[in-house]
Each structure stands twice: as C-alpha cells, then as structure tokens.
Design a protein around this motif. Structure first.
Motif, PDB file in Angstrom:
ATOM      1  N   ASN A 107     -50.845  -5.145 -68.493  1.00 25.65           N
ATOM      2  CA  ASN A 107     -50.892  -3.732 -68.593  1.00 25.65           C
ATOM      3  C   ASN A 107     -51.595  -2.983 -67.413  1.00 25.65           C
ATOM      4  O   ASN A 107     -51.216  -1.943 -67.077  1.00 25.65           O
ATOM      5  N   ALA A 108     -52.526  -3.645 -66.900  1.00 29.31           N
ATOM      6  CA  ALA A 108     -53.354  -3.498 -65.543  1.00 29.31           C
ATOM      7  C   ALA A 108     -52.040  -3.379 -64.287  1.00 29.31           C
ATOM      8  O   ALA A 108     -52.058  -2.345 -63.697  1.00 29.31           O
ATOM      9  N   TYR A 109     -51.278  -4.446 -64.128  1.00 30.64           N
ATOM     10  CA  TYR A 109     -50.424  -4.479 -63.316  1.00 30.64           C
ATOM     11  C   TYR A 109     -49.134  -3.276 -63.650  1.00 30.64           C
ATOM     12  O   TYR A 109     -48.933  -2.681 -62.588  1.00 30.64           O
ATOM     13  N   VAL A 110     -48.757  -3.080 -64.592  1.00 33.50           N
ATOM     14  CA  VAL A 110     -47.899  -2.073 -64.988  1.00 33.50           C
ATOM     15  C   VAL A 110     -48.211  -0.753 -64.602  1.00 33.50           C
ATOM     16  O   VAL A 110     -47.754   0.252 -64.218  1.00 33.50           O
ATOM     17  N   ILE A 145     -48.181  -0.096 -60.971  1.00 34.65           N
ATOM     18  CA  ILE A 145     -47.075   0.138 -60.159  1.00 34.65           C
ATOM     19  C   ILE A 145     -46.336   1.369 -60.605  1.00 34.65           C
ATOM     20  O   ILE A 145     -45.384   1.709 -60.281  1.00 34.65           O
ATOM     21  N   GLY A 146     -47.121   2.223 -61.380  1.00 35.67           N
ATOM     22  CA  GLY A 146     -46.798   3.684 -61.967  1.00 35.67           C
ATOM     23  C   GLY A 146     -46.129   3.877 -63.186  1.00 35.67           C
ATOM     24  O   GLY A 146     -45.607   4.629 -63.375  1.00 35.67           O
ATOM     25  N   VAL A 147     -46.147   2.817 -63.845  1.00 39.79           N
ATOM     26  CA  VAL A 147     -45.650   2.997 -65.302  1.00 39.79           C
ATOM     27  C   VAL A 147     -46.495   3.376 -66.242  1.00 39.79           C
ATOM     28  O   VAL A 147     -47.774   2.725 -66.342  1.00 39.79           O
ATOM     29  N   ASP A 148     -46.568   4.293 -67.049  1.00 40.10           N
ATOM     30  CA  ASP A 148     -47.483   5.150 -67.852  1.00 40.10           C
ATOM     31  C   ASP A 148     -47.736   4.411 -69.233  1.00 40.10           C
ATOM     32  O   ASP A 148     -48.656   4.623 -70.046  1.00 40.10           O
ATOM     33  N   GLU A 149     -46.601   3.735 -69.670  1.00 37.95           N
ATOM     34  CA  GLU A 149     -46.602   3.068 -70.818  1.00 37.95           C
ATOM     35  C   GLU A 149     -47.186   1.646 -71.068  1.00 37.95           C
ATOM     36  O   GLU A 149     -47.241   0.833 -69.932  1.00 37.95           O
ATOM     37  N   PRO A 150     -48.087   1.080 -72.027  1.00 38.07           N
ATOM     38  CA  PRO A 150     -48.148  -0.342 -72.172  1.00 38.07           C
ATOM     39  C   PRO A 150     -46.967  -1.293 -71.857  1.00 38.07           C
ATOM     40  O   PRO A 150     -45.751  -0.741 -72.486  1.00 38.07           O
ATOM     41  N   TRP A 151     -47.067  -2.433 -71.630  1.00 37.09           N
ATOM     42  CA  TRP A 151     -45.839  -3.330 -71.234  1.00 37.09           C
ATOM     43  C   TRP A 151     -45.190  -3.395 -72.415  1.00 37.09           C
ATOM     44  O   TRP A 151     -43.646  -3.468 -72.671  1.00 37.09           O
ATOM     45  N   ASN A 152     -45.654  -3.486 -73.597  1.00 29.83           N
ATOM     46  CA  ASN A 152     -44.965  -3.850 -74.973  1.00 29.83           C
ATOM     47  C   ASN A 152     -44.475  -2.503 -75.688  1.00 29.83           C
ATOM     48  O   ASN A 152     -43.839  -2.600 -76.606  1.00 29.83           O
TER      49      ASN A 152
END
Length: 127
Positions: free
Chosen positions: A91-94, A97-104
């Motif tokens: 989630n921290a990586y996502v 890199i600029g993605v606002d949603e949690p990975w799941n």
C-alpha cells in the motif's frame, strides 16, 4: 464471480426500493457509469459494500479471494520482488507511485500500472 456480484447489486437495489432513475444516478455519481455491467470487478465489490451501507441485506460471496486476477498478479510479483512483502508495504509503494487506492481496491487500469512498475523494478533488481 462477476455475475454473482451483479446479482447482489440488483438484489440490493430491490431491497432498498430504488427506482431506476435513482439507481442510475448512484452509478453515475459513484462510478461514472450508467450500468453495473460496465463497472470493474473491484468497482462491483465497492458497489455491493455501498448498498450494504445504505441498508441492503446482501453479503459478498465467501470465496478464496475477492481480488481481481490483476490484483492477484500484483500481489504475486510484489511478494517475489519486495524486501518487505507485506500488504502495508505494498500500500505504501502504491501510494508512493501515485495511485490513490489501496492495492486490493485498485481498478484494472491502476493494477496494470502498478504491475508494470513492479516488473521494471524486478528487472532492475535482477529477479
């Protein structure tokens, strides 16, 4: 699984007594779509949860995973690449890199972007 989610959405709509105009307005405001068929898999899960929060007595199916195939691929590549292969670290990586949603909860477009960045990282790392 997608068809089951669509069924749940329509059951929830009926339980809440939503007319077609109200339902389509909800889809338009929340998902920028006029039909549940056009919403991504993760979006359908969000829609079911939204209907639940409004009082619908529907339950997400119990399955091994509510992740889309792309989300599962992101997780697999993350586990093989990262030094700290936890969900929180992903989630921290996502977010970094600029993605606002949690990975799941990412849609397919976001998951594709994250997957490509992970593949590039994997190549640099030599995995």
């Amino acid at each position: 699984m997608r068809n089951k989610l669509l069924q749940l959405v329509h059951i929830g709509k009926t339980q809440l007594g939503m007319d077609d105009e109200t339902y389509r307005s909800l889809l338009s405001q929340q998902f920028y779509q006029n039909s549940a068929k056009n919403i991504s898999y993760s979006g359908l899960i969000k829609l079911v949860k939204l209907l639940q929060s409004k009082g619908a007595k529907i339950q997400l199916p119990k399955s091994k995973s509510t992740l889309s195939p792309l989300q599962r691929k992101v997780w697999a590549v993350w586990k093989s690449t990262a030094d700290n292969p936890t969900s929180q670290a992903l989630n921290a990586y996502v977010a970094r890199i600029g993605v606002d949603e949690p990975w799941n909860m990412m849609n397919n477009s976001q998951a594709s972007f994250v997957l490509e960045t992970l593949k590039k990282w994997q190549e640099r790392k030599g995995n």
